[in-house]
Scaffold this motif. Structure first.
Motif, PDB file in Angstrom:
ATOM      1  N   LEU A   1       0.859  -1.179   0.000  1.00  0.00           N
ATOM      2  CA  LEU A   1       0.000   0.000   0.000  1.00  0.00           C
ATOM      3  C   LEU A   1       0.895   1.230   0.000  1.00  0.00           C
ATOM      4  O   LEU A   1       2.032   1.182   0.471  1.00  0.00           O
ATOM      5  CB  LEU A   1      -0.886   0.033   1.248  1.00  0.00           C
ATOM      6  N   PRO A   2       0.397   2.366  -0.493  1.00  0.00           N
ATOM      7  CA  PRO A   2       1.171   3.609  -0.350  1.00  0.00           C
ATOM      8  C   PRO A   2       1.418   3.912   1.126  1.00  0.00           C
ATOM      9  O   PRO A   2       0.679   3.453   2.006  1.00  0.00           O
ATOM     10  CB  PRO A   2       0.257   4.663  -0.990  1.00  0.00           C
ATOM     11  N   PHE A   3       2.469   4.673   1.401  1.00  0.00           N
ATOM     12  CA  PHE A   3       2.730   5.067   2.777  1.00  0.00           C
ATOM     13  C   PHE A   3       1.485   5.712   3.396  1.00  0.00           C
ATOM     14  O   PHE A   3       1.125   5.434   4.528  1.00  0.00           O
ATOM     15  CB  PHE A   3       3.891   6.073   2.837  1.00  0.00           C
ATOM     16  N   HIS A   4       0.851   6.552   2.638  1.00  0.00           N
ATOM     17  CA  HIS A   4      -0.282   7.329   3.135  1.00  0.00           C
ATOM     18  C   HIS A   4      -1.552   6.794   2.468  1.00  0.00           C
ATOM     19  O   HIS A   4      -1.954   7.254   1.407  1.00  0.00           O
ATOM     20  CB  HIS A   4      -0.079   8.810   2.834  1.00  0.00           C
TER      21      HIS A   4
ATOM     22  N   LYS B   1       7.631  -3.954   5.432  1.00  0.00           N
ATOM     23  CA  LYS B   1       8.947  -3.510   5.008  1.00  0.00           C
ATOM     24  C   LYS B   1       8.755  -2.349   4.050  1.00  0.00           C
ATOM     25  O   LYS B   1       7.777  -2.300   3.297  1.00  0.00           O
ATOM     26  CB  LYS B   1       9.719  -4.642   4.327  1.00  0.00           C
ATOM     27  N   VAL B   2       9.703  -1.431   4.070  1.00  0.00           N
ATOM     28  CA  VAL B   2       9.584  -0.196   3.313  1.00  0.00           C
ATOM     29  C   VAL B   2      10.336  -0.310   1.993  1.00  0.00           C
ATOM     30  O   VAL B   2      11.451  -0.830   1.937  1.00  0.00           O
ATOM     31  CB  VAL B   2      10.133   0.987   4.139  1.00  0.00           C
ATOM     32  N   SER B   3       9.698   0.155   0.919  1.00  0.00           N
ATOM     33  CA  SER B   3      10.395   0.328  -0.355  1.00  0.00           C
ATOM     34  C   SER B   3       9.962   1.666  -0.928  1.00  0.00           C
ATOM     35  O   SER B   3       9.145   2.378  -0.334  1.00  0.00           O
ATOM     36  CB  SER B   3      10.047  -0.808  -1.327  1.00  0.00           C
TER      37      SER B   3
ATOM     38  N   SER C   1       8.026   2.023  -3.290  1.00  0.00           N
ATOM     39  CA  SER C   1       6.613   1.893  -3.670  1.00  0.00           C
ATOM     40  C   SER C   1       5.685   2.173  -2.508  1.00  0.00           C
ATOM     41  O   SER C   1       4.567   2.643  -2.693  1.00  0.00           O
ATOM     42  CB  SER C   1       6.339   0.491  -4.218  1.00  0.00           C
ATOM     43  N   GLY C   2       6.128   1.860  -1.280  1.00  0.00           N
ATOM     44  CA  GLY C   2       5.274   2.036  -0.116  1.00  0.00           C
ATOM     45  C   GLY C   2       5.579   1.012   0.948  1.00  0.00           C
ATOM     46  O   GLY C   2       6.730   0.600   1.134  1.00  0.00           O
ATOM     47  N   LEU C   3       4.536   0.563   1.633  1.00  0.00           N
ATOM     48  CA  LEU C   3       4.660  -0.421   2.700  1.00  0.00           C
ATOM     49  C   LEU C   3       4.283  -1.792   2.169  1.00  0.00           C
ATOM     50  O   LEU C   3       3.148  -2.010   1.741  1.00  0.00           O
ATOM     51  CB  LEU C   3       3.740  -0.047   3.864  1.00  0.00           C
ATOM     52  N   HIS C   4       5.221  -2.730   2.205  1.00  0.00           N
ATOM     53  CA  HIS C   4       4.968  -4.105   1.799  1.00  0.00           C
ATOM     54  C   HIS C   4       4.589  -4.917   3.039  1.00  0.00           C
ATOM     55  O   HIS C   4       5.318  -4.907   4.035  1.00  0.00           O
ATOM     56  CB  HIS C   4       6.196  -4.709   1.127  1.00  0.00           C
ATOM     57  N   TYR C   5       3.473  -5.634   2.960  1.00  0.00           N
ATOM     58  CA  TYR C   5       2.956  -6.387   4.102  1.00  0.00           C
ATOM     59  C   TYR C   5       3.367  -7.845   3.988  1.00  0.00           C
ATOM     60  O   TYR C   5       3.151  -8.484   2.956  1.00  0.00           O
ATOM     61  CB  TYR C   5       1.433  -6.255   4.166  1.00  0.00           C
ATOM     62  N   TYR C   6       3.927  -8.383   5.106  1.00  0.00           N
ATOM     63  CA  TYR C   6       4.434  -9.757   5.096  1.00  0.00           C
ATOM     64  C   TYR C   6       3.819 -10.639   6.176  1.00  0.00           C
ATOM     65  O   TYR C   6       4.134 -11.824   6.247  1.00  0.00           O
ATOM     66  CB  TYR C   6       5.957  -9.750   5.252  1.00  0.00           C
ATOM     67  N   SER C   7       2.963 -10.100   7.036  1.00  0.00           N
ATOM     68  CA  SER C   7       2.336 -10.920   8.067  1.00  0.00           C
ATOM     69  C   SER C   7       1.135 -11.666   7.509  1.00  0.00           C
ATOM     70  O   SER C   7       0.515 -11.248   6.528  1.00  0.00           O
ATOM     71  CB  SER C   7       1.912 -10.046   9.252  1.00  0.00           C
TER      72      SER C   7
ATOM     73  N   GLU D   1       5.856   3.557   8.972  1.00  0.00           N
ATOM     74  CA  GLU D   1       5.830   4.685   8.049  1.00  0.00           C
ATOM     75  C   GLU D   1       6.942   5.664   8.401  1.00  0.00           C
ATOM     76  O   GLU D   1       7.484   5.669   9.484  1.00  0.00           O
ATOM     77  CB  GLU D   1       4.482   5.426   8.156  1.00  0.00           C
ATOM     78  N   GLY D   2       7.197   6.547   7.474  1.00  0.00           N
ATOM     79  CA  GLY D   2       8.099   7.646   7.766  1.00  0.00           C
ATOM     80  C   GLY D   2       9.429   7.533   7.100  1.00  0.00           C
ATOM     81  O   GLY D   2      10.298   8.365   7.307  1.00  0.00           O
ATOM     82  N   GLU D   3       9.632   6.509   6.246  1.00  0.00           N
ATOM     83  CA  GLU D   3      10.918   6.362   5.595  1.00  0.00           C
ATOM     84  C   GLU D   3      10.893   6.862   4.159  1.00  0.00           C
ATOM     85  O   GLU D   3      11.754   6.555   3.366  1.00  0.00           O
ATOM     86  CB  GLU D   3      11.319   4.871   5.598  1.00  0.00           C
TER      87      GLU D   3
END
Length: 292
Positions: free
Chosen positions: A16-19, A56-58, A60-66, A284-286
């Protein structure tokens, strides 16, 4: 009441996007309208967090791994909450941005004892100003330790409380004590590390896109217990029904204050719920925006 809505993630690594509050807001609004109960179409006394999970941050945004991700929903109106949750559980496959998720079960948070002074953290950005069309004022930076920061939050909170009709005139007049005191040690530490506590976010209202400045920082609120309860359940600041200004008590162990709620997918066993949610801190925040 505050409900934790837990989803299973079907495509680990999706992002997802950071925001992403606007994505969640559009999704929830669609469900509210889809359910067909017109009395809730414009209901604004609810609030929700960002989507929490192992990330994890890239670029592109926030990658979800859980395996599981969580959305916190809050409103003093139990009938509205149950109506919204009914629509969620009637949707077995949900696409949010690049994520594919399915609703699994719900938990209700036990209500805390709120005092006249409480330290809160923001679990979604806090917005102070509501912009007008073709107006840049919503992006204006306001120093958190200024009187204006606290005054704007006071004005928006009292306006929303009065419009709710839940309080007598005598009660409203007694709510004049109100002060927000940010944790400036936290803010200054972020500044020293060249990290941000204030960013620009997109929000959509009546199909019009606005840009607003949101703040994510701990603070202490001095106010009457009724005011504390209102902001804890309905959010603080502007655009709360669009997922901004959701608060949580600081220094609380989140997994020690919930119990099962009535919505659950038949046959689902929350095998790793608590273990995975202990890791679901917001990372967030990176991103690459400039400091406020």
């Amino acid at each position: 009441m505050r409900i934790r809505l837990i989803f299973s993630l079907k495509n680990k690594g999706a992002y997802l996007p950071f925001h992403h509050q606007y994505i969640l807001a559009q999704f929830l609004k669609g469900l509210i309208v889809k359910g067909g109960r017109e009395e809730f179409f414009n209901y604004n006394y609810f609030n929700f967090s960002g989507l929490k999970g192992q990330t994890k941050v890239s670029r592109s945004g926030l990658h979800y791994y859980s395996s599981l991700v969580t959305l916190v929903l809050s409103s003093p109106n139990e009938e509205f909450m149950d109506y919204l949750l009914e629509q969620v559980f009637a949707t077995p496959k949900i696409e949010l941005g690049n994520l594919v998720i399915s609703p699994e079960y719900t938990e209700v948070e036990t209500e805390p004892e709120l005092e006249t002074s409480n330290k809160f953290v923001c679990i979604s950005p806090l917005v102070l100003l509501t912009p007008s069309f073709n107006d840049e004022s919503g992006k204006r930076f306001i120093n958190p330790d200024s009187d204006e920061f606290s005054d704007l939050l006071y004005e928006s909170t009292l306006t929303r409380m009065e419009r709710s009709g839940w309080y007598s005139q005598e009660q409203m007049e007694s709510f004049y004590k109100f002060q927000v005191v940010p944790d400036m040690n936290y803010v200054n530490k972020l500044r020293e590390q060249q990290k941000k506590f204030a960013r620009i976010y997109s929000v959509y209202d009546m199909d019009v896109k606005y840009e607003v400045r949101g703040y994510t920082l701990p603070f202490t609120l001095y106010a009457a217990p009724e005011v504390q309860d209102f902001v804890f359940k309905c959010g603080l600041g502007a655009f709360t029904h669009k997922g901004f200004g959701m608060l949580d008590l600081a220094n609380h162990a989140p997994n020690q204050r919930t119990e099962p709620y009535k919505f659950k997918r038949e046959g689902f066993i929350p095998y790793k719920a608590h273990q995975e949610r202990t890791k679901s801190q917001d990372s967030e925040g990176e991103d690459s925006e400039e400091m406020a």
